[in-house]
Design a protein around this motif. Structure first.
Motif, PDB file in Angstrom:
ATOM      1  N   SER A  27       0.830  -1.199   0.000  1.00  0.00           N
ATOM      2  CA  SER A  27       0.000   0.000   0.000  1.00  0.00           C
ATOM      3  C   SER A  27       0.868   1.254   0.000  1.00  0.00           C
ATOM      4  CB  SER A  27      -0.915  -0.006   1.227  1.00  0.00           C
ATOM      5  OG  SER A  27      -1.620   1.194   1.330  1.00  0.00           O
ATOM      6  N   PHE A  28       1.903   1.244   0.825  1.00  0.00           N
ATOM      7  CA  PHE A  28       2.783   2.397   0.983  1.00  0.00           C
ATOM      8  C   PHE A  28       3.582   2.679  -0.284  1.00  0.00           C
ATOM      9  CE2 PHE A  28       6.750   4.385   2.452  1.00  0.00           C
ATOM     10  CZ  PHE A  28       6.234   5.442   3.179  1.00  0.00           C
ATOM     11  N   SER A  29       3.950   1.649  -1.026  1.00  0.00           N
ATOM     12  CA  SER A  29       4.853   1.804  -2.162  1.00  0.00           C
ATOM     13  C   SER A  29       4.153   2.136  -3.473  1.00  0.00           C
ATOM     14  CB  SER A  29       5.679   0.525  -2.350  1.00  0.00           C
ATOM     15  OG  SER A  29       4.835  -0.529  -2.774  1.00  0.00           O
ATOM     16  N   ARG A  37      -7.341  11.351  -3.768  1.00  0.00           N
ATOM     17  CA  ARG A  37      -8.535  10.566  -3.448  1.00  0.00           C
ATOM     18  C   ARG A  37      -8.838  10.659  -1.961  1.00  0.00           C
ATOM     19  NH1 ARG A  37      -7.261   5.449  -1.243  1.00  0.00           N
ATOM     20  NH2 ARG A  37      -5.085   4.890  -1.450  1.00  0.00           N
ATOM     21  N   GLN A  38      -9.980  10.151  -1.562  1.00  0.00           N
ATOM     22  CA  GLN A  38     -10.375  10.121  -0.158  1.00  0.00           C
ATOM     23  C   GLN A  38      -9.583   9.031   0.555  1.00  0.00           C
ATOM     24  OE1 GLN A  38     -12.671  12.101   1.423  1.00  0.00           O
ATOM     25  NE2 GLN A  38     -13.000  13.256  -0.462  1.00  0.00           N
ATOM     26  N   ALA A  39      -9.039   9.356   1.716  1.00  0.00           N
ATOM     27  CA  ALA A  39      -8.260   8.367   2.464  1.00  0.00           C
ATOM     28  C   ALA A  39      -8.547   8.498   3.953  1.00  0.00           C
ATOM     29  CB  ALA A  39      -6.772   8.565   2.202  1.00  0.00           C
ATOM     30  N   SER A  47      -0.664   2.045   9.218  1.00  0.00           N
ATOM     31  CA  SER A  47       0.122   1.310   8.235  1.00  0.00           C
ATOM     32  C   SER A  47       1.591   1.717   8.298  1.00  0.00           C
ATOM     33  CB  SER A  47      -0.452   1.573   6.842  1.00  0.00           C
ATOM     34  OG  SER A  47       0.347   1.004   5.850  1.00  0.00           O
ATOM     35  N   THR A  48       1.849   3.005   8.373  1.00  0.00           N
ATOM     36  CA  THR A  48       3.223   3.497   8.436  1.00  0.00           C
ATOM     37  C   THR A  48       3.907   3.041   9.722  1.00  0.00           C
ATOM     38  OG1 THR A  48       2.627   5.415   7.095  1.00  0.00           O
ATOM     39  CG2 THR A  48       4.670   5.567   8.365  1.00  0.00           C
ATOM     40  N   ILE A  49       3.191   3.113  10.836  1.00  0.00           N
ATOM     41  CA  ILE A  49       3.752   2.662  12.118  1.00  0.00           C
ATOM     42  C   ILE A  49       4.083   1.173  12.047  1.00  0.00           C
ATOM     43  CG2 ILE A  49       3.184   2.224  14.541  1.00  0.00           C
ATOM     44  CD1 ILE A  49       1.551   4.889  14.413  1.00  0.00           C
ATOM     45  N   THR A  72     -10.205  12.093   4.279  1.00  0.00           N
ATOM     46  CA  THR A  72      -9.604  13.327   3.798  1.00  0.00           C
ATOM     47  C   THR A  72      -9.156  13.160   2.365  1.00  0.00           C
ATOM     48  OG1 THR A  72      -8.835  13.769   6.040  1.00  0.00           O
ATOM     49  CG2 THR A  72      -7.776  14.998   4.276  1.00  0.00           C
ATOM     50  N   ARG A  73      -9.408  14.166   1.553  1.00  0.00           N
ATOM     51  CA  ARG A  73      -8.951  14.137   0.156  1.00  0.00           C
ATOM     52  C   ARG A  73      -7.478  14.481   0.147  1.00  0.00           C
ATOM     53  NH1 ARG A  73     -10.897  13.310  -4.543  1.00  0.00           N
ATOM     54  NH2 ARG A  73     -10.318  14.497  -6.378  1.00  0.00           N
ATOM     55  N   CYS A  74      -6.659  13.541  -0.374  1.00  0.00           N
ATOM     56  CA  CYS A  74      -5.210  13.739  -0.351  1.00  0.00           C
ATOM     57  C   CYS A  74      -4.548  12.777  -1.335  1.00  0.00           C
ATOM     58  CB  CYS A  74      -4.677  13.530   1.060  1.00  0.00           C
ATOM     59  SG  CYS A  74      -4.923  11.845   1.679  1.00  0.00           S
ATOM     60  N   TYR A  75      -3.226  12.794  -1.312  1.00  0.00           N
ATOM     61  CA  TYR A  75      -2.398  11.857  -2.070  1.00  0.00           C
ATOM     62  C   TYR A  75      -1.828  10.881  -1.049  1.00  0.00           C
ATOM     63  CZ  TYR A  75      -2.718  15.315  -5.797  1.00  0.00           C
ATOM     64  OH  TYR A  75      -3.184  16.182  -6.746  1.00  0.00           O
ATOM     65  N   PRO A  76      -2.536   9.798  -0.718  1.00  0.00           N
ATOM     66  CA  PRO A  76      -2.128   8.928   0.387  1.00  0.00           C
ATOM     67  C   PRO A  76      -0.768   8.259   0.222  1.00  0.00           C
ATOM     68  CG  PRO A  76      -4.079   8.058  -0.709  1.00  0.00           C
ATOM     69  CD  PRO A  76      -3.748   9.357  -1.347  1.00  0.00           C
ATOM     70  N   SER A  77      -0.269   8.088  -0.975  1.00  0.00           N
ATOM     71  CA  SER A  77       1.023   7.430  -1.146  1.00  0.00           C
ATOM     72  C   SER A  77       2.182   8.411  -1.128  1.00  0.00           C
ATOM     73  CB  SER A  77       1.037   6.627  -2.453  1.00  0.00           C
ATOM     74  OG  SER A  77       0.902   7.504  -3.539  1.00  0.00           O
TER      75      SER A  77
END
Length: 78
Positions: A27-29, A37-39, A47-49, A72-77
């Motif tokens: 997911s992170f990569s 998108r909404q995240a 996930s990061t932790i 939140t609308r963002c760039y999750p990656s």
């Protein structure tokens, strides 16, 4: 027999941790995801932790106090 039960339980727990880390890394990569998108930011933090936990668990104390927040609308990656 008791030792065998403990070994199997610990092995299953370890396999589950590995599975979770692999999913989080996948997911992170996703660097090719360029769309906003909404995240769920709490899930992004979890996930990061999970990915970095092995490196920080002996160096820091982590206290997670995540509140209920809207997606939140963002760039999750990013």
């Amino acid at each position: 027999m008791k030792d065998l039960e403990d070994l199997v339980r610990e092995s299953l727990e370890g396999a589950e941790r590995v599975r979770n880390i692999v999913e989080d890394l996948k997911s992170f990569s996703r660097v090719d995801e360029t769309e906003c998108r909404q995240a769920d930011l709490n899930e992004c933090l979890r996930s990061t932790i999970n990915i970095v936990w092995n490196e920080i668990k002996h160096k820091a104390t982590l206290k997670k106090e995540l509140g209920e927040i809207p997606r939140t609308r963002c760039y999750p990656s990013s």
